[in-house]
Enzyme design. Sequence first.
Site: not given
Length: 647
Positions: A45, A114, A167, A356, A358-359, A457, A467, A473, A606, A631
């Site tokens: 400025e 300004k 400013c 692995g 991911d699990s 469960g 993936e 997958c 998928k 798709s």
Amino acid sequence: MYGFVKLAAAVPSVRVADCYYNKEQILKQIQLADQEGAQVIGFPELCITGYTCADLFFQTTLLESAKKALGEIAKATRKMEMLIVLGLPLMIEDELYNCAAVLLKGKVLGVVPKSYIPNYNEFYEKRWFALGTDLGIGEMTLLGEKVPVGTDLLFECGELKVGVEICEDVWTPIPPSSLLTLAGANVIVNLSASNEIIAKRNYRRQLISQQSARTLCAYLYVSAGAEESTTDLVFSGHSLIAENGAIIKENEKLIDTDYVLVADIDLERLQKDRIKGKSYGDSRKLFMPEVRRIEGETLSYRGTFKGRIARKPFVPHAAETRDKRCEDIFSLQVAGLKKRLSHTGSKRAIIGISGGLDSTLALLVAVQVFDDLGWDRKGVVGVTMPGFGTTDRTYENALQLMRELGITMREIPIAAACKQHFSDIGHDENVHDITYENTQARERTKILMNIANQGGGMVVGTGDLSELALGWCTYNGDHMSMYAVNTSVPKTLVRSLVYTISKRQSEKVKDTLLDVLDTPVSPELLPVGKNGEMLQKTEDTVGPYELHDFFLYYLLRFGFSPSKIYFLAKTAFAVKEEEIDELYSHETILKWLKVFYRRFFSQQFKRSCLPDGPKIGSICLSPRGDWRMPSDACSSLWLSEIEELSE
């Protein structure tokens, strides 16, 4: 250059009230920025006179010298492809205004006064300057030419659209930049003279970051340097270049002067966010201001690309930030699964444990859920299902994790069941094709689902975002679960999450987790070698996840073209980094880019029937919200572009 524009913030050496000295310093900075290829440059400025001239602003000598210096700067830059924004005081209609002059190729395109004049604490600007919002004319004579003047000017150079504020303007409830960006400005230049006091630098940084994020723009903020300091005030020369909330460039010293910052910003990235963020368009309909569009010629991209492109865009580079981000993501995963289990009244979580990455992450999430709910960890049922390709290393890691975490352990080998299935469908078990592999994946899913039914469960899915993007997958195999905790976590982030969470575990669990991290990624569906070694490695088949996650981020987050993603990848993987030794040739990048697009398009079916799972970041492939793609969409346009890059 794929929408990239090079911006520069310049803080020159200054002598208060010495316009000729200041002119020379400004030209020196312009020359440096031009050598870097800057297309837009902003100065502080009132930089031509100095900000702290006080009652000297009433002196004709100072005002006329400032105009003369502006003319000489314009003349000296007439051959430069650079939009130059300079501050100086100008008399307009018998009042004095604090102004920004915008130059291009030797001409003044316009003057922006300004809007808001501070008159509190250490600021006395209303003693000298009038409000820009009160200006009653739209044109003035400057350097012998009629020039547009006003707070409503928008400077357009092709796709580059620049708005200017000064400013105090950005410190107000509704800054001019908010309206200018609704009119289309994608770059805001703020000429400032903000004095320094304790903690103001951080506040200023937050202010600029927030304004650039709120307005979906690039924001160039440049403030008066240390040589403005006089009487009671100290100036620091704090400058920032921000892009949609991210600080791209900032000077490092608290007190600084005589420097140029140069950074590349991405106009296409900003445009894509404006397109996707419908609130931006809705705001335009409500608050679209009337602006005058001042046209300038398109500025060509020059110089070396200055952008820093992260190799792992899903993973913060700094260790401290990375750990905090991973802890937050883990909490989101835990919260999602906790809600699903408590809502369904299920106190058993069934997880296939392979040893692995991911699990392992899914197991850590489930254990934390049970701890948070005060449930016995035995309600987490880990099932290891060794098959034809299971190695001793992953098998032992799976058992060790389950044992040390204190969950219910079950081991159900699948080889005999798969052989029976091969016999039932008439498949030669010595033919190791896709049927051979997917039979194992589906057998494991069937076991998990039926164990879940046995005890009321829920099967917790382990597959990750990378993936899903590649379709790596098995449909109705590991593709399916009752709740998928990793569904929006890319592979590169899975690794960081497991490492971060390992720090809160016992030494034995931590050691096992570190060995899991060190194990190559593999579905282990093909037979092991003669010595039990792993022969099937995912990245040998589909390519490095580091590259695929990079491609995925820029495809989904911004919709960039293959050619731009290729350019970014070449830039990102051009040099070695501290934590990454692997570099990729241009041919390698192109090879896997083609694989990525081919698989991404062909595997959408998928993703169209994904299980529920927690969204944890800006990239998600859930068909219920973030990604809705036919798709059967054709990939030929994208693949043709990649073929052209190969030629």
